[in-house]
Write a protein that holds these residues in place. Structure first.
Motif, PDB file in Angstrom:
ATOM      1  N   LYS A   5       0.846  -1.197   0.000  1.00 37.32           N
ATOM      2  CA  LYS A   5       0.000   0.000   0.000  1.00 37.32           C
ATOM      3  C   LYS A   5       0.881   1.246   0.000  1.00 37.32           C
ATOM      4  O   LYS A   5       1.786   1.371   0.819  1.00 37.32           O
ATOM      5  CB  LYS A   5      -0.919  -0.005   1.218  1.00 37.32           C
ATOM      6  CG  LYS A   5      -1.920  -1.152   1.233  1.00 37.32           C
ATOM      7  CD  LYS A   5      -2.908  -1.027   2.376  1.00 37.32           C
ATOM      8  CE  LYS A   5      -2.209  -1.145   3.729  1.00 37.32           C
ATOM      9  NZ  LYS A   5      -3.170  -1.054   4.851  1.00 37.32           N
ATOM     10  N   THR A   6       0.588   2.154  -0.911  1.00 41.07           N
ATOM     11  CA  THR A   6       1.437   3.323  -1.120  1.00 41.07           C
ATOM     12  C   THR A   6       0.597   4.589  -1.224  1.00 41.07           C
ATOM     13  O   THR A   6      -0.332   4.659  -2.038  1.00 41.07           O
ATOM     14  CB  THR A   6       2.266   3.158  -2.408  1.00 41.07           C
ATOM     15  OG1 THR A   6       3.035   1.968  -2.326  1.00 41.07           O
ATOM     16  CG2 THR A   6       3.198   4.348  -2.596  1.00 41.07           C
ATOM     17  N   LEU A  28       1.223   2.439 -11.267  1.00 44.33           N
ATOM     18  CA  LEU A  28       1.611   1.633 -10.106  1.00 44.33           C
ATOM     19  C   LEU A  28       0.537   0.582  -9.814  1.00 44.33           C
ATOM     20  O   LEU A  28       0.843  -0.586  -9.530  1.00 44.33           O
ATOM     21  CB  LEU A  28       1.824   2.530  -8.887  1.00 44.33           C
ATOM     22  CG  LEU A  28       3.076   3.414  -8.907  1.00 44.33           C
ATOM     23  CD1 LEU A  28       3.037   4.395  -7.740  1.00 44.33           C
ATOM     24  CD2 LEU A  28       4.340   2.576  -8.847  1.00 44.33           C
ATOM     25  N   ARG A  29      -0.730   0.994  -9.867  1.00 46.50           N
ATOM     26  CA  ARG A  29      -1.817   0.064  -9.586  1.00 46.50           C
ATOM     27  C   ARG A  29      -1.864  -1.054 -10.628  1.00 46.50           C
ATOM     28  O   ARG A  29      -2.146  -2.217 -10.296  1.00 46.50           O
ATOM     29  CB  ARG A  29      -3.160   0.801  -9.524  1.00 46.50           C
ATOM     30  CG  ARG A  29      -3.278   1.753  -8.345  1.00 46.50           C
ATOM     31  CD  ARG A  29      -4.697   2.332  -8.217  1.00 46.50           C
ATOM     32  NE  ARG A  29      -5.668   1.297  -7.881  1.00 46.50           N
ATOM     33  CZ  ARG A  29      -5.909   0.882  -6.645  1.00 46.50           C
ATOM     34  NH1 ARG A  29      -5.255   1.409  -5.617  1.00 46.50           N
ATOM     35  NH2 ARG A  29      -6.811  -0.060  -6.436  1.00 46.50           N
ATOM     36  N   ASP A  34      -0.852  -1.010  -4.584  1.00 43.75           N
ATOM     37  CA  ASP A  34      -2.107  -0.361  -4.177  1.00 43.75           C
ATOM     38  C   ASP A  34      -1.850   1.114  -3.869  1.00 43.75           C
ATOM     39  O   ASP A  34      -1.733   1.529  -2.719  1.00 43.75           O
ATOM     40  CB  ASP A  34      -2.667  -1.089  -2.942  1.00 43.75           C
ATOM     41  CG  ASP A  34      -4.056  -0.575  -2.563  1.00 43.75           C
ATOM     42  OD1 ASP A  34      -4.609   0.240  -3.320  1.00 43.75           O
ATOM     43  OD2 ASP A  34      -4.561  -0.998  -1.506  1.00 43.75           O
ATOM     44  N   ALA A  35      -1.748   1.906  -4.941  1.00 43.69           N
ATOM     45  CA  ALA A  35      -1.463   3.332  -4.808  1.00 43.69           C
ATOM     46  C   ALA A  35      -2.708   4.087  -4.363  1.00 43.69           C
ATOM     47  O   ALA A  35      -3.774   3.953  -4.971  1.00 43.69           O
ATOM     48  CB  ALA A  35      -0.940   3.897  -6.128  1.00 43.69           C
ATOM     49  N   ASN A 134      14.010   4.697 -17.205  1.00 43.23           N
ATOM     50  CA  ASN A 134      15.130   4.004 -16.568  1.00 43.23           C
ATOM     51  C   ASN A 134      14.883   3.731 -15.090  1.00 43.23           C
ATOM     52  O   ASN A 134      15.342   2.711 -14.561  1.00 43.23           O
ATOM     53  CB  ASN A 134      16.414   4.832 -16.715  1.00 43.23           C
ATOM     54  CG  ASN A 134      16.905   4.892 -18.149  1.00 43.23           C
ATOM     55  OD1 ASN A 134      16.550   4.039 -18.966  1.00 43.23           O
ATOM     56  ND2 ASN A 134      17.704   5.895 -18.473  1.00 43.23           N
ATOM     57  N   ASN A 135      14.175   4.637 -14.420  1.00 42.68           N
ATOM     58  CA  ASN A 135      14.105   4.577 -12.957  1.00 42.68           C
ATOM     59  C   ASN A 135      12.776   4.074 -12.398  1.00 42.68           C
ATOM     60  O   ASN A 135      12.697   3.794 -11.203  1.00 42.68           O
ATOM     61  CB  ASN A 135      14.400   5.963 -12.369  1.00 42.68           C
ATOM     62  CG  ASN A 135      15.800   6.430 -12.715  1.00 42.68           C
ATOM     63  OD1 ASN A 135      16.707   5.625 -12.910  1.00 42.68           O
ATOM     64  ND2 ASN A 135      15.985   7.736 -12.798  1.00 42.68           N
ATOM     65  N   TYR A 136      11.748   3.981 -13.235  1.00 37.11           N
ATOM     66  CA  TYR A 136      10.455   3.513 -12.735  1.00 37.11           C
ATOM     67  C   TYR A 136      10.575   2.104 -12.151  1.00 37.11           C
ATOM     68  O   TYR A 136      10.000   1.801 -11.097  1.00 37.11           O
ATOM     69  CB  TYR A 136       9.409   3.540 -13.851  1.00 37.11           C
ATOM     70  CG  TYR A 136       8.074   2.979 -13.434  1.00 37.11           C
ATOM     71  CD1 TYR A 136       7.191   3.734 -12.664  1.00 37.11           C
ATOM     72  CD2 TYR A 136       7.698   1.676 -13.799  1.00 37.11           C
ATOM     73  CE1 TYR A 136       5.963   3.209 -12.271  1.00 37.11           C
ATOM     74  CE2 TYR A 136       6.475   1.154 -13.409  1.00 37.11           C
ATOM     75  CZ  TYR A 136       5.621   1.916 -12.640  1.00 37.11           C
ATOM     76  OH  TYR A 136       4.406   1.394 -12.247  1.00 37.11           O
TER      77      TYR A 136
END
Length: 311
Positions: A5-6, A28-29, A34-35, A134-136
């Motif tokens: 969960k974020t 993200l979801r 779980d954004a 690159n960073n995701y």
């Protein structure tokens, strides 16, 4: 595996920012995270302070979308961003769960966009298309706890022990004070020199005698940002610590020689002194807990020996 969960914290500075954050939360979801987003969670009539407190406290992670506007509001404690900053800093102090709060660079630079209370933290740069791609994955592997870990240690053979004895390898104690061994010349970056402000500056790493604790690193960054004494050329906000290295990102080798060397040594000394005080308090507390436990046990044994259940 449970879906992490974020909660996403950001400044309502423009429709573009709100759309960018919603796109990130949606992505993200779709990747199983779980954004939580105020655009989806808050309804008219809801208590915003309660929502903020609940979101920071109950989620596994808090993603902090850093922009110049967010930094200004956070440091000046303006509006919802300022209130969330108070909640988050209080959470860190109470739980010491520093990894829960992850800075996400959306625009600007780390100096202009990341609040001072987050300076020195490992941040994820999503500020443009190249960095985003690159960073995701660096972000998602962190959130799902799927980062690469060190392989298991093998057994030391007799021959390996002899080799180590031959080279007289020195084992550095964790109690030994942190010291700067020197500049890592091969890792100094190249300045852009494109005529823009600050383009003549670059990153300079310094090797330490051992890898310090996360707590020491935070103390060092704070000491660099607020040193007891410093030159007129001091640059707060450029220092960080990763692994067994200190980094000055936004300076030159000439500035290090003329101005930063003494401040760098002073910041290390301050961090060493502060961590020793903290460790001393911890040791005293552990000793007291041990003594209390032994006394409690002895008291129980003494009284138990006097209790007789014979009729």
């Amino acid at each position: 595996m449970n879906n992490p969960k974020t909660f996403i914290s950001y400044a309502w500075e423009s429709d573009e920012t709100k759309d960018w954050v919603k796109k990130l939360a949606t992505e993200l979801r779709s990747d199983g995270i779980d954004a939580k987003l105020d655009q989806w969670e808050v309804l008219p009539g809801d208590q915003m302070p309660h929502f903020m407190e609940k979101s920071v406290r109950e989620n596994d992670y808090v993603l902090i979308i850093c922009t110049p506007n967010y930094k200004a509001k956070s440091e000046n404690r303006i509006g919802g961003v300022g209130y969330e900053g108070d909640i988050m800093t209080a959470e860190v102090l109470q739980t010491s769960n520093h990894r829960k709060f992850i800075p996400i660079l959306k625009s600007g630079t780390k100096e202009t966009s990341i609040p001072s209370w987050l300076q020195g933290k490992y941040y994820v740069d999503l500020s443009n298309g190249r960095h985003y791609n690159n960073n995701y994955s660096d972000l998602t592997t962190t959130l799902v706890n799927d980062r690469e870990v060190a392989p298991e240690l093998g057994k030391i053979s007799t021959s390996k022990r002899k080799v180590n004895q031959t080279f007289n390898t020195k084992v550095i104690s964790e109690e030994e004070p942190i010291k700067i061994k020197g500049i890592v010349i091969d890792e100094i970056t190249q300045p852009k020199n494109d005529g823009t402000r600050g383009s003549a500056l670059y990153k300079i790493p310094f090797e330490l005698n051992r890898t310090p604790s996360y707590e020491w690193k935070e103390l060092f960054v704070n000491a660099w940002n607020h040193p007891p004494s410093f030159s007129t050329m001091h640059r707060p906000g450029i220092a960080s610590a990763y692994g067994n290295k200190l980094i000055l990102d936004g300076t030159s080798i000439e500035e290090v020689e003329k101005y930063h060397k003494d401040t760098l040594k002073l910041a290390v000394e301050v961090a060493n002194e502060q961590i020793e005080k903290i460790n001393s308090i911890k040791r005293q507390r552990l000793e007291q807990e041990k003594t209390d436990k032994e006394n409690h046990r002895k008291n129980i044994e003494d009284i138990s020996g006097r209790i007789n259940f014979d009729l």
